[in-house]
Scaffold this motif. Structure first.
Motif: not given
Length: 595
Positions: A459-485
């Motif tokens: 999956f190709l993601v396109r972005l141009a973030p307008p704000r500096a700072g600290t962020y997170i990338y993480h799974s948003h599917a089967d969250e309980l299992r995939q975040l723990g994994s």
């Protein structure tokens, strides 16, 4: 197995009602109890979902007269075909029961006359329908009155608690016996009031349900706005557990905070930006935001078990290795999310003005898995940034490698799934087009919807973030299992003039070491005792992230001589206000409270 903490609510309520147990009507009741009028109503009518748009009561001579009834009812948070929950509710006399209870709303300075008829066979202790700290006791079959003044602008919870013998019961059917009181200042804080309520038959059981205005996603109300609208909400936590409430795609201004003990009305120049705001028990906030791009978005609790399909009672007996997991592979958003989730649909241009030409930066983010990483034989999942040759099939990095971007720089990130598990990637806190936001089956618009990334697909993601700072990338599917994994990692967005220096720029990322939340420990940087090498005499920035699925994390920094003072300089990609003095204790973060 998902656990919940009840000790704090029990202690809290026990402290409030201790003085009220001496008499039948309680020391703060404003008049003698009178018998309730004859009922003649079905003993358990259907409770309606209260949308928080209509205030209860009748105004006369600067006084708001609110007449409430306490009665048993049946709640249908998942629609007619879903669970039927036995609840206890407030209702406005002559209107019928609702979850949450009727909204009490008036300008600050209004006197409230609350008359409450208890139609239960149990005594009910009332909190919030009196001056702060006072309690009113409603005997069964009687009406009690209380007079109090909304002295300052603020938001509070009113609730009722039943007792069995000498044990208070702020859970089970009476957990829904709650509502919101809003005292408006010169300007109304919010056009809509969202109240979080809870239902659980036992204090330490696994069956529990959380609702927004009496409903569970995908049955919660859908909010419809246009690009450029100003959206103002009041969000009230009337449940006994914590909720970090997260808005996808946009920052919001926190205009006010309230609790059972205080109100904090921020001045215009003190309002702060956030993408996630933690609400403890009986805490509330007024927020404001402006959608700048069209598309579909979510506002939800970031505790995974509070927005996962464990909230769906009809699914609890399914085999998690078959039917339940299959829900994630069909329509994740509509079938595998539930509970504290609200959908938002914004009409207007979905684009962020990205040019169709070649991006300045390209990244390739690979999802891999490795067998037998965690106890019970659970596999590990992880991200790898490809640099040069294809990474080994079983290579995983936990936490995922930092992705360093530049503010305003057009970037493409190709997410390649080489694991055996369908997944997705949500770019937490980044202002991004809805289609790339990463919630399969929901984000996007009527033209295209974000797909699940199947094994072997990309999956190709396109972005141009307008704000500096600290962020997170993480799974948003089967969250309980995939975040723990292991499917999570940090994103850093720099201003064009900045550089990232690992010698002074550090990460401290809290997560679970495994998908089994009953036994998985909390770890920092994937190790029980992380070491940060800090060179003396230099200023260091520590980017702190809590991506545990369900846990609360507190943090202190010490050296050999004791606690070290440090300063919070930013939250959620926004500079912190000067009110943040040097700290030894970090503010609380998303929580799974353990027994």
């Amino acid at each position: 197995m998902v656990h919940r903490r009840w000790s704090c609510p029990l202690l809290f309520l026990a402290g409030l009602v201790a003085g009220a147990c001496a008499g039948d009507t309680g020391p703060t009741a404003r008049s003698a109890a009178l018998p309730c009028p004859p009922d003649g109503v079905d003993s358990a009518p259907i409770a309606v979902a209260n949308s928080g748009t209509v205030a209860a009561g009748v105004d006369f001579a600067d006084t708001l007269d609110v007449q409430l009834e306490i009665r048993a009812a049946t709640l249908l948070p998942e629609g007619d075909e879903g669970a039927r929950l036995d609840v206890v509710t407030f209702s406005e006399s002559g209107v019928g029961p609702s979850v949450p209870g009727p909204l009490v709303r008036a300008p600050a300075g209004t006197t409230v006359l609350a008359r409450v008829c208890n139609m239960l066979t149990d005594t009910v202790w009332l909190v919030g329908l009196a001056d702060r700290g006072d309690t009113v006791v409603a005997p069964p079959g009687f009406t009690v009155e209380s007079v109090f003044t909304l002295d300052v602008p603020g938001i509070r919870v009113y609730r009722g608690v039943t007792r069995e013998d000498t044990v208070l019961r702020p859970f089970g059917p009476s957990a829904t016996l709650a509502g919101a009181i809003v005292a408006d200042g010169p300007h109304r804080w919010g056009d809509r009031v969202l109240v979080i309520t809870d239902w659980a038959p036992e204090p330490d059981g696994d069956r529990f349900a959380l609702h927004v205005n009496g409903l569970s996603w995908p049955h919660t109300e859908r909010f419809h706005h246009a690009v450029g609208d100003t959206v103002r909400w009041i969000v009230v936590n009337a449940s006994p557990v914590e909720h970090p409430m997260h808005l996808h795609g946009f920052h919001f201004l926190v205009g006010a905070r309230s609790s059972a003990e205080y109100d904090s009305l921020y001045l215009a120049d003190r309002r702060r930006l956030a993408v996630t705001e933690l609400l403890l028990m009986d805490e509330s906030m007024a927020l404001e935001w402006v959608p700048e791009r069209g598309g579909r978005w979510l506002f939800h609790c970031h505790i995974a078990s509070h927005m996962d399909d464990v909230q769906r009672f009809w699914m609890l007996d399914l085999d998690p290795s078959s039917d339940q997991v299959a829900m994630h592979t069909t329509n994740h958003a509509e079938r595998a999310m539930a509970g504290l989730v609200v959908g938002i649909e914004v009409t207007g241009d979905p684009a962020m003005g990205l040019a169709d030409g070649a991006p300045v930066r390209r990244e390739r983010l690979v999802v891999n898995d490795r067998p037998d990483v965690y106890p019970d034989g659970d596999p590990g999942l992880g991200f790898v940034l490809q640099r040069g040759e294809e990474p080994a099939p079983d290579s995983i990095v936990v936490p995922g490698p930092p992705i360093v971007l530049v503010r305003g720089e057009p970037t493409e990130i190709n997410v390649v799934n080489r694991s055996a598990t369908p997944t997705s990637v949500h770019w937490h806190g980044l202002e991004i087009e809805s289609f790339f936001d990463g919630v399969p089956g929901w984000t996007g618009d009527e033209r295209r919807t974000t797909p699940l990334i199947e094994p072997g697909d990309s999956f190709l993601v396109r972005l141009a973030p307008p704000r500096a700072g600290t962020y997170i990338y993480h799974s948003h599917a089967d969250e309980l299992r995939q975040l723990g994994s292991g499917l999570f990692g940090p994103v850093v967005v720099l201003d064009p003039a900045q550089t990232f220096d690992p010698a002074t720029d550090h990460f401290l990322i809290f997560s679970m070491a495994g998908p089994n939340l009953d036994i998985a420990p909390i770890v920092a940087n994937n190790g029980a005792d992380p070491v940060l090498d800090l060179e003396a005499g230099r200023t260091h920035r520590i980017r702190i992230i809590n991506i545990t699925a369900d846990d609360l994390v507190g943090l202190e920094i010490h050296d050999a001589d004791g606690p070290v003072s440090w300063r919070i300089v930013a939250f959620d990609g926004a500079d912190a206000l000067p009110r943040f003095a040097p700290h030894n204790l970090q503010a609380w973060s998303p929580a799974r409270a353990r027994p």
